[in-house]
Write an enzyme that holds these catalytic residues in place. Structure first.
Site, PDB file in Angstrom:
ATOM      1  N   ALA A 189       0.833  -1.204   0.000  1.00  0.00           N
ATOM      2  CA  ALA A 189       0.000   0.000   0.000  1.00  0.00           C
ATOM      3  C   ALA A 189       0.865   1.250   0.000  1.00  0.00           C
ATOM      4  O   ALA A 189       0.650   2.177  -0.799  1.00  0.00           O
ATOM      5  CB  ALA A 189      -0.930  -0.005   1.216  1.00  0.00           C
ATOM      6  N   ASP A 192      -3.203  -3.391   4.968  1.00  0.00           N
ATOM      7  CA  ASP A 192      -3.649  -4.270   6.049  1.00  0.00           C
ATOM      8  C   ASP A 192      -3.984  -3.537   7.348  1.00  0.00           C
ATOM      9  O   ASP A 192      -4.479  -4.158   8.289  1.00  0.00           O
ATOM     10  CB  ASP A 192      -2.563  -5.322   6.363  1.00  0.00           C
ATOM     11  CG  ASP A 192      -2.368  -6.313   5.223  1.00  0.00           C
ATOM     12  OD1 ASP A 192      -3.069  -6.198   4.202  1.00  0.00           O
ATOM     13  OD2 ASP A 192      -1.504  -7.190   5.362  1.00  0.00           O
ATOM     14  N   TRP A 225     -23.154 -26.814 -18.723  1.00  0.00           N
ATOM     15  CA  TRP A 225     -23.658 -25.911 -17.678  1.00  0.00           C
ATOM     16  C   TRP A 225     -22.503 -25.697 -16.710  1.00  0.00           C
ATOM     17  O   TRP A 225     -22.140 -26.610 -15.962  1.00  0.00           O
ATOM     18  CB  TRP A 225     -24.830 -26.523 -16.921  1.00  0.00           C
ATOM     19  CG  TRP A 225     -26.104 -26.626 -17.694  1.00  0.00           C
ATOM     20  CD1 TRP A 225     -26.585 -27.731 -18.325  1.00  0.00           C
ATOM     21  CD2 TRP A 225     -27.080 -25.596 -17.899  1.00  0.00           C
ATOM     22  NE1 TRP A 225     -27.796 -27.455 -18.921  1.00  0.00           N
ATOM     23  CE2 TRP A 225     -28.122 -26.158 -18.674  1.00  0.00           C
ATOM     24  CE3 TRP A 225     -27.181 -24.254 -17.513  1.00  0.00           C
ATOM     25  CZ2 TRP A 225     -29.255 -25.420 -19.062  1.00  0.00           C
ATOM     26  CZ3 TRP A 225     -28.301 -23.535 -17.908  1.00  0.00           C
ATOM     27  CH2 TRP A 225     -29.314 -24.107 -18.672  1.00  0.00           C
ATOM     28  N   ARG A 246      13.576   5.993  -8.507  1.00  0.00           N
ATOM     29  CA  ARG A 246      12.363   6.615  -9.051  1.00  0.00           C
ATOM     30  C   ARG A 246      11.964   7.871  -8.265  1.00  0.00           C
ATOM     31  O   ARG A 246      10.840   8.358  -8.367  1.00  0.00           O
ATOM     32  CB  ARG A 246      11.211   5.614  -9.023  1.00  0.00           C
ATOM     33  CG  ARG A 246      11.314   4.577 -10.128  1.00  0.00           C
ATOM     34  CD  ARG A 246      10.312   3.466  -9.906  1.00  0.00           C
ATOM     35  NE  ARG A 246      10.157   2.628 -11.086  1.00  0.00           N
ATOM     36  CZ  ARG A 246      10.996   1.633 -11.409  1.00  0.00           C
ATOM     37  NH1 ARG A 246      12.042   1.372 -10.642  1.00  0.00           N
ATOM     38  NH2 ARG A 246      10.785   0.920 -12.491  1.00  0.00           N
ATOM     39  N   CYS A 257       2.308 -12.885   0.513  1.00  0.00           N
ATOM     40  CA  CYS A 257       1.473 -14.017   0.101  1.00  0.00           C
ATOM     41  C   CYS A 257       2.302 -15.124  -0.528  1.00  0.00           C
ATOM     42  O   CYS A 257       1.849 -16.267  -0.628  1.00  0.00           O
ATOM     43  CB  CYS A 257       0.428 -13.589  -0.927  1.00  0.00           C
ATOM     44  SG  CYS A 257      -0.250 -11.966  -0.646  1.00  0.00           S
ATOM     45  N   ARG A 266       4.337   9.417 -10.069  1.00  0.00           N
ATOM     46  CA  ARG A 266       3.990   9.469 -11.495  1.00  0.00           C
ATOM     47  C   ARG A 266       3.220  10.748 -11.827  1.00  0.00           C
ATOM     48  O   ARG A 266       3.365  11.321 -12.897  1.00  0.00           O
ATOM     49  CB  ARG A 266       3.126   8.252 -11.864  1.00  0.00           C
ATOM     50  CG  ARG A 266       3.899   7.174 -12.624  1.00  0.00           C
ATOM     51  CD  ARG A 266       3.050   5.930 -12.866  1.00  0.00           C
ATOM     52  NE  ARG A 266       3.610   4.817 -12.136  1.00  0.00           N
ATOM     53  CZ  ARG A 266       2.981   4.011 -11.309  1.00  0.00           C
ATOM     54  NH1 ARG A 266       1.708   4.165 -11.093  1.00  0.00           N
ATOM     55  NH2 ARG A 266       3.599   3.046 -10.679  1.00  0.00           N
ATOM     56  N   SER A 297       8.075  -3.530  -0.888  1.00  0.00           N
ATOM     57  CA  SER A 297       7.252  -4.022  -2.002  1.00  0.00           C
ATOM     58  C   SER A 297       7.447  -5.508  -2.276  1.00  0.00           C
ATOM     59  O   SER A 297       7.801  -5.915  -3.374  1.00  0.00           O
ATOM     60  CB  SER A 297       7.570  -3.234  -3.288  1.00  0.00           C
ATOM     61  OG  SER A 297       7.361  -1.873  -3.064  1.00  0.00           O
TER      62      SER A 297
END
Lengths: 466, 466
Positions: free
Chosen positions: B21, B296, B447, B81, B54, B31, B50
């Site tokens: 986040a 989180d 189906w 950056r 998971c 940006r 970063s």
């Protein structure tokens, strides 16, 4: 023999066609009304009922061992459920005014009339069989029916040569190319479009083209077949185009199908621009109170473009049958339309589309932005993270999703369902960027490729927001 | 060193937390605004930025070879950056009134204040670590951070015994069970709930239970851990419950996480009932014009129940970061909420859910019908057609979809996305029966199992239509 209405005290439902749409309609009607209330008579000109034509390429390719695995319900099973099924019996005329159909027993040649209170037309589609020299020669096969599939397998078993040419590179063409590769053939695909899978835009079709070449398939695009030259034995020996001849020990025609509406047209029933029957949302033939139609012989409303299309696909046929069965059985159901979803594969390459291609959107009068992104089907670091390319079309100004095309590895194809639901709901690409899609490394990058495409589409719509 | 606002002519954005986040927010803001307009200072107390938490179970299990594969962007890459990133620097206080944060350099211990114009709180979650005897003993591991993962791998490399006990049977618990099975351990999972995967209803969790037993995992459900007994060497030697002791050479805690909101609470920022920060739809902390929060450490709006939930998941954190970055960078974006989608697997068994479980629906004041269907992930005749079970909840009377749970083989899990989009769009199960989902034998029965479940749910809603 003749069955007339006057001799009956209960309603009679007549069904023409014993595959998905017809037999689903019959079965659903039977569930709602017992034999004391409703007599059901179904005519099928072939030997088989309720089978998966979509499965034929996998049977030919050896993934499915036995023909009978493709049969969901046999004639005997239908009869045991109270459906008066007559196989090898072809309906030769619909008398809509007299509310009766004429049929011929194909074994005896005997003809008779059967009257109906309600009629279901589920005559399916017929393969396009070009009028080419040699098209009927031994060694040339279509793959529309189980009988076709068996005939092709018999030819393959009897043929020593290993050169197969598939004419057409749509779903059936690429699936048959895979089947023949799996059988160990040298496969050439001859295709009149610029790229295979003309149900995709050419830039996406090109990815399929390259992948098929990578599988060892010879791709001949932009080529019109002019004939199927035969040898001294009368068997096909090649596929000829204006420029070349491609030697063939066996030829498979996968050129597509048209609605089988000869009977309906002769009866004066309404057909659309694709020669399919036109129905209302309850699948009732327009202007005919007691006639329903469904499956490959009807046109369906495309919810994105607002116009009718012909999409021969078992999943639609089954839904049509359910809707028709509910309505003729005294219930209520509708088929609201389609968004044009399709998925296929050629070996490990998955191919999917939903909604409009660029040319569909233009034809519908829509202006749009088109974006393409490259991602992976799983987290980049997870084993088996295959490349996948997603193309997305969004309407100019409104940002409404118009269509998605996907070409990629395992797990890529069924992601098209995300877009299919979003199209049905009329979502904008901006709304899609917030979709709460399943994420875990074995299943998706942290930004699902569909979300990545949606974000790029949002940027394109904004950049050209006038 | 101290950075005060008075010495600056351009805006300063301060970010607390260097994972998904926080760094997505920083990157997106960068940006939109260059270094001449916006200074960005980001604090991260660990070594890494970063990264995919998971992915840790798959690294531990050997599917991912190297830790660095889990790192999407290193500190150096962020700095290149134009983000002023300080790793190993912990923020120890937020002074919301003074618009500044206090930080400590963990190497030197030096503290300083940094003022901000805009603040992003992305402090993540902390693992629940029960106060049990032995919980800090060698051989007991959490798997929240890359450092945790490395420590566990070091222990596994140094331990001769092959008995592993996992405490907890949620996503992390089952993923770690798989990882340890893949490493060749005898695995026992001890779980306080009646069935594993308490994010599913117990009837669906039972399917996971049986499948895990089939994989050779010993499942101990309905068991409260009372302690982690240690041996003479001080290392953990077992997991104890009220009834038994389970010998362990290594213990993995997968009990879940809580929002890490200690700083936010001390600063008087608004927390919800799950102890997460409360934000508006633009991810701005409620009542605080210049503070945003995501990932989180926040609670998110559940669009189905209408109440807040805490769902620690990388995909949400990334979306939050994008939204925050757009807003602090002078653009506009919102995060409308979640429907609670999650997907996981344990070996070949895929597990997914979206929307509400039965108890969630009851808690939300909703009355519902619940149906369960058994189908297959592909056409029944196609190789690899694995069983899959779909449970679907629909609201009583309205028929609105409330939730879907899936347990099944390959291709089952990501089908949950169909339901996730339908939930977002507020579809009824009746509308879902007409969805135009991708069909071909290698991908789906004619189906789709989701459609089969929807049809059964329609019937249930109708049958109890009062």
């Amino acid at each position: 023999m003749s069955m007339s209405r006057t001799s009956r005290t209960k309603e009679r439902l007549v069904v023409i066609g014993g595959d998905a749409a017809g037999m689903s309609a019959a079965s659903q009607a039977r569930r709602l009304k017992g034999p004391a209330e409703l007599e059901i008579v179904a005519f099928e000109r072939g030997h088989f009922t309720s089978y998966s034509a979509c499965g034929i390429p996998y049977w030919v390719g050896g993934d499915v061992a036995e023909r009978d695995q493709l049969i969901a319900r046999t004639p005997e099973e239908h009869r045991a459920r109270g459906i008066g099924l007559r196989i090898r019996t072809e309906v030769t005329e619909i008398d809509a005014e007299g509310a009766r159909v004429r049929s011929r027993d194909l074994a005896s040649g005997a003809e008779s009339w059967t009257s109906y209170d309600k009629l279901v037309i589920a005559t399916g589609a017929r393969p396009v069989r070009p009028e080419l020299p040699g098209v009927d020669a031994p060694g040339v096969h279509g793959v529309q029916t189980l009988d076709d599939g068996q005939a092709l397998l018999d030819t393959l078993a009897a043929t020593r040569g290993r050169r197969a040419v598939v004419v057409g590179a749509g779903y059936i063409g690429v699936e048959m190319a895979e089947a023949l590769i799996n059988r160990g053939y040298e496969v050439t695909v001859v295709n009149r479009s610029k790229e295979p899978m003309a149900t995709l835009d050419p830039d996406m079709g090109r990815l399929v083209h390259k992948a098929m070449e990578g599988l060892g398939i010879t791709m001949v695009n932009d080529a019109e077949v002019t004939g199927l030259p035969t040898g001294d034995d009368g068997r096909v020996r090649a596929v000829a185009t204006e420029d070349a001849e491609y030697p063939a020990d066996v030829v498979v025609l996968g050129i597509g199908v048209r609605p089988e509406t000869t009977l309906a047209q002769a009866a004066g029933l309404p057909l659309g621009e694709h020669h399919g029957l036109l129905t209302d949302l309850a699948m009732r033939v327009r202007g005919h109170e007691n006639i329903w139609a469904g499956g490959d012989c009807v046109e369906v409303l495309d919810l994105v473009s607002g116009s009718e299309r012909h999409i021969p696909l078992g999943t639609h046929a089954n839904k049509h049958g359910q809707v028709i069965g509910a309505n003729v059985g005294g219930g209520y159901a509708t088929f609201p339309g389609v968004v044009g979803t399709a998925v296929s594969k050629v070996c490990d390459l998955e191919i999917a589309r939903t909604g409009l291609r660029e040319k569909d959107a233009r034809r519908a009068g829509l202006q749009f932005e088109a974006v393409t992104v490259e991602s992976t089907s799983r987290a980049g670091y997870y084993p088996g993270a295959d490349p996948m390319t997603v193309k997305m079309l969004a309407e100019r100004r409104t940002g409404r999703l118009l269509g998605v095309q996907i070409v990629g590895g395992e797990g890529a194809g069924k992601r098209v369902d995300i877009a299919a639901v979003a199209l049905t709901a009329g979502m904008t690409v901006e709304q899609m960027t917030a979709l709460d899609l399943g994420y875990a490394p074995p299943f998706s990058p942290v930004w699902d490729p569909i979300l990545v495409a949606a974000r790029k589409a949002v940027a394109a719509v904004r950049a050209n927001g006038v």
